[in-house]
Enzyme design. Structure first.
Site, mmCIF file in Angstrom:
data_model
loop_
_atom_site.group_PDB
_atom_site.id
_atom_site.type_symbol
_atom_site.label_atom_id
_atom_site.label_comp_id
_atom_site.label_asym_id
_atom_site.label_seq_id
_atom_site.Cartn_x
_atom_site.Cartn_y
_atom_site.Cartn_z
ATOM 1 N N SER A 232 0.850 -1.199 0.000
ATOM 2 C CA SER A 232 0.000 0.000 0.000
ATOM 3 C C SER A 232 0.880 1.241 0.000
ATOM 4 O O SER A 232 2.000 1.224 0.538
ATOM 5 C CB SER A 232 -0.892 0.027 1.244
ATOM 6 O OG SER A 232 -1.496 1.296 1.389
ATOM 7 N N TYR A 245 -1.768 -0.636 10.132
ATOM 8 C CA TYR A 245 -1.860 -0.924 8.693
ATOM 9 C C TYR A 245 -0.562 -0.526 7.984
ATOM 10 O O TYR A 245 -0.020 -1.284 7.186
ATOM 11 C CB TYR A 245 -3.050 -0.159 8.108
ATOM 12 C CG TYR A 245 -3.334 -0.454 6.661
ATOM 13 C CD1 TYR A 245 -3.992 -1.632 6.283
ATOM 14 C CD2 TYR A 245 -2.966 0.438 5.653
ATOM 15 C CE1 TYR A 245 -4.263 -1.895 4.952
ATOM 16 C CE2 TYR A 245 -3.239 0.182 4.319
ATOM 17 C CZ TYR A 245 -3.887 -0.984 3.974
ATOM 18 O OH TYR A 245 -4.153 -1.254 2.650
ATOM 19 N N ALA A 247 2.452 -0.234 9.286
ATOM 20 C CA ALA A 247 3.544 -1.143 9.670
ATOM 21 C C ALA A 247 3.413 -2.470 8.925
ATOM 22 O O ALA A 247 4.403 -3.024 8.435
ATOM 23 C CB ALA A 247 3.520 -1.388 11.179
ATOM 24 N N SER A 248 2.171 -2.956 8.818
ATOM 25 C CA SER A 248 1.989 -4.250 8.135
ATOM 26 C C SER A 248 2.389 -4.144 6.667
ATOM 27 O O SER A 248 3.031 -5.043 6.113
ATOM 28 C CB SER A 248 0.536 -4.740 8.266
ATOM 29 O OG SER A 248 -0.355 -3.950 7.496
ATOM 30 N N ILE A 278 -7.963 3.242 -3.827
ATOM 31 C CA ILE A 278 -8.681 2.506 -4.876
ATOM 32 C C ILE A 278 -10.139 2.338 -4.441
ATOM 33 O O ILE A 278 -10.417 1.997 -3.282
ATOM 34 C CB ILE A 278 -8.046 1.110 -5.088
ATOM 35 C CG1 ILE A 278 -6.516 1.200 -5.260
ATOM 36 C CG2 ILE A 278 -8.691 0.396 -6.277
ATOM 37 C CD1 ILE A 278 -6.018 1.980 -6.446
HETATM 38 N N1 NAD Z 1 -8.660 -0.051 -1.571
HETATM 39 C C1 NAD Z 1 -7.583 0.687 -1.373
HETATM 40 O O1 NAD Z 1 -7.646 1.932 -1.407
HETATM 41 C C2 NAD Z 1 -6.250 0.055 -1.129
HETATM 42 C C3 NAD Z 1 -5.141 0.895 -1.068
HETATM 43 C C4 NAD Z 1 -3.887 0.332 -0.866
HETATM 44 C C5 NAD Z 1 -3.757 -1.038 -0.718
HETATM 45 N N2 NAD Z 1 -4.870 -1.840 -0.758
HETATM 46 C C6 NAD Z 1 -4.644 -3.261 -0.569
HETATM 47 O O2 NAD Z 1 -5.230 -3.966 -1.639
HETATM 48 C C7 NAD Z 1 -5.659 -5.263 -1.177
HETATM 49 C C8 NAD Z 1 -7.127 -5.461 -1.527
HETATM 50 O O3 NAD Z 1 -7.873 -4.415 -0.943
HETATM 51 P P1 NAD Z 1 -9.400 -4.110 -1.290
HETATM 52 O O4 NAD Z 1 -9.525 -2.646 -1.323
HETATM 53 O O5 NAD Z 1 -9.839 -4.924 -2.434
HETATM 54 O O6 NAD Z 1 -10.049 -4.638 0.077
HETATM 55 P P2 NAD Z 1 -11.450 -5.330 0.379
HETATM 56 O O7 NAD Z 1 -11.664 -5.141 1.837
HETATM 57 O O8 NAD Z 1 -12.491 -4.847 -0.554
HETATM 58 O O9 NAD Z 1 -11.149 -6.855 0.048
HETATM 59 C C9 NAD Z 1 -10.322 -7.632 0.865
HETATM 60 C C10 NAD Z 1 -10.740 -9.083 0.719
HETATM 61 O O10 NAD Z 1 -9.882 -9.855 1.575
HETATM 62 C C11 NAD Z 1 -10.677 -10.787 2.299
HETATM 63 N N3 NAD Z 1 -10.018 -11.113 3.553
HETATM 64 C C12 NAD Z 1 -9.904 -10.338 4.659
HETATM 65 N N4 NAD Z 1 -9.258 -10.980 5.624
HETATM 66 C C13 NAD Z 1 -8.937 -12.207 5.131
HETATM 67 C C14 NAD Z 1 -8.282 -13.332 5.669
HETATM 68 N N5 NAD Z 1 -7.821 -13.321 6.918
HETATM 69 N N6 NAD Z 1 -8.123 -14.423 4.898
HETATM 70 C C15 NAD Z 1 -8.606 -14.437 3.615
HETATM 71 N N7 NAD Z 1 -9.262 -13.396 3.074
HETATM 72 C C16 NAD Z 1 -9.427 -12.297 3.815
HETATM 73 C C17 NAD Z 1 -11.992 -10.064 2.529
HETATM 74 O O11 NAD Z 1 -13.038 -10.960 2.846
HETATM 75 C C18 NAD Z 1 -12.169 -9.340 1.202
HETATM 76 O O12 NAD Z 1 -12.845 -10.136 0.255
HETATM 77 C C19 NAD Z 1 -5.369 -5.271 0.320
HETATM 78 O O13 NAD Z 1 -4.117 -5.866 0.542
HETATM 79 C C20 NAD Z 1 -5.302 -3.803 0.673
HETATM 80 O O14 NAD Z 1 -4.549 -3.566 1.836
HETATM 81 C C21 NAD Z 1 -6.097 -1.312 -0.965
#
Ligand code: NAD
Length: 338
Positions: A232, A245, A247-248, A278
């Protein structure tokens, strides 16, 4: 016919039930990959499979793709494309959960007791659904393959079972996308150590580590692999209220670079994507006025779309990126430049 960049490949995308993960799964399937969808939410995982199924039947020559997939995995008796697998329900703890997209019983199946239990556990605590975890396969028409596997990536035992399931089905794994993550923001003095810190680190960082480790064991035997970790922009520049978040995600970047050194000798590429903001469920709770401020700070003047990330993932998963490893790719509309 369109050039399929992932022909003969087998991919696992974690957290692919919705958002960015779903889009990546769709992109990979459209490019010829057998796709394993992981999530903790079964309803969403099934929905992703359903979308892939409808796209596959509409958008590309599935018969052509199938033949190639089937050749690539043909040495394995558990060929993902063969009829046995298509009808196989043994692997699931609940044999009734093999779902056929063409079958009208689909919705009854998805709403049964196990499914609801799973969802309850999910909504109260992402790490609390161990007793309800189960898996099943989802059969795409015309033998092209998309499977889903319900597992919490922060549970090592479940992760090991998931990789075993993949090997049983296809005999190999070429591409891993570590996408599953949770967001539990709080300023540091308001954080509950377990809920806001440990669980976030467990899913977002340990989950990535567990999946990388299992994938490496498979990929190193084949001297081939692509690992793509979704980090991220917050892991790069930090943000108010996001110590856990941030740190992770910074941890994911460090893990990616170190693993790239270890994996290179086995022809395994390890890279990270650092998305900006996003448009997904993950950021839906950001108030409109703050979203507006964020957009104003983005040179390209819009939030990103899951497709923006999926296109980068496809590039990194394909042979176009064979000479790229240990890198972090920012896809953020220019929000943060370094
Ligand atoms: N949306 C953003 O603005 C954004 C920005 C930077 C990074 N990200 C990263 O992109 C990735 C996807 O994000 P997103 O926006 O689609 O999020 P989202 O919350 O819409 O989707 C995350 C999915 O992961 C699943 N999930 C959660 N914990 C889980 C677990 N322990 N085991 C298996 N599945 C699990 C959820 O059920 C969900 O379907 C993530 O790594 C997020 O940190 C997102």
């Amino acid at each position: 016919m369109e050039n399929l960049k992932l022909k003969n490949k087998v991919s696992l995308i974690t957290g692919a039930g919705r958002g960015i993960g779903r889009e990546i799964a769709i992109e990979f399937a459209k490019n010829g990959s057998v796709v394993f969808i992981n999530d903790i939410n079964e309803k969403d995982a099934v929905e992703t499979c359903k979308i892939i199924s409808s796209l596959q039947s509409k958008e590309f020559d599935i018969n052509n793709t199938d033949k190639t997939n089937s050749t690539s995995i043909s040495n394995n008796t558990n060929n993902a494309n063969d009829a046995n697998i298509a009808n196989n329900t043994n692997i699931a703890n609940n044999a009734n959960h093999s779902i056929d997209v063409n079958n009208a019983n689909y919705s009854n199946n998805a709403n049964d007791n196990n499914y609801s239990n799973n969802n309850n556990a999910n909504s109260t605590n992402n790490n609390n659904n161990n007793n309800n975890d189960y898996n099943c396969n989802y059969n795409i028409k015309n033998n092209s393959s998309c499977f889903y596997y319900i597992a919490d990536v922060s549970n090592l035992t479940k992760v090991k079972d998931m990789f075993e399931f993949i090997i049983k089905k296809t005999g190999k794994l070429d591409i891993l996308v570590n996408n599953a993550a949770i967001l539990r923001d709080k300023t540091i003095h308001n954080m509950d150590i377990n809920y806001h810190w440990e669980e976030v680190l467990k899913v977002n960082l340990s989950g990535v580590f567990y999946c990388c480790r299992e994938a490496m064991m498979i990929m190193r035997q084949n001297n081939y692999g692509k690992i793509i970790n979704i980090a991220s922009v917050i892991g790069l520049c930090g943000n108010f209220g996001q110590t856990a978040y941030g740190a992770s995600k910074a941890g994911v970047i460090g893990l990616t670079k170190s693993l790239a050194y270890e994996a290179a000798a086995r022809n395994i590429n390890v890279n990270a994507i650092a998305p900006g903001f996003i448009e997904t469920e993950m950021i839906k709770d950001i108030p409109d006025n703050i979203k507006e401020n964020i957009i104003n700070r983005i040179p390209l003047k819009r939030l990103g779309k899951p497709k923006d990330i999926a296109k980068m993932a496809l590039f990194l998963a394909s042979s176009d990126a064979d000479y790229i490893t240990g890198q972090v790719f920012s896809v953020n509309g220019g929000y943060f430049m370094y």
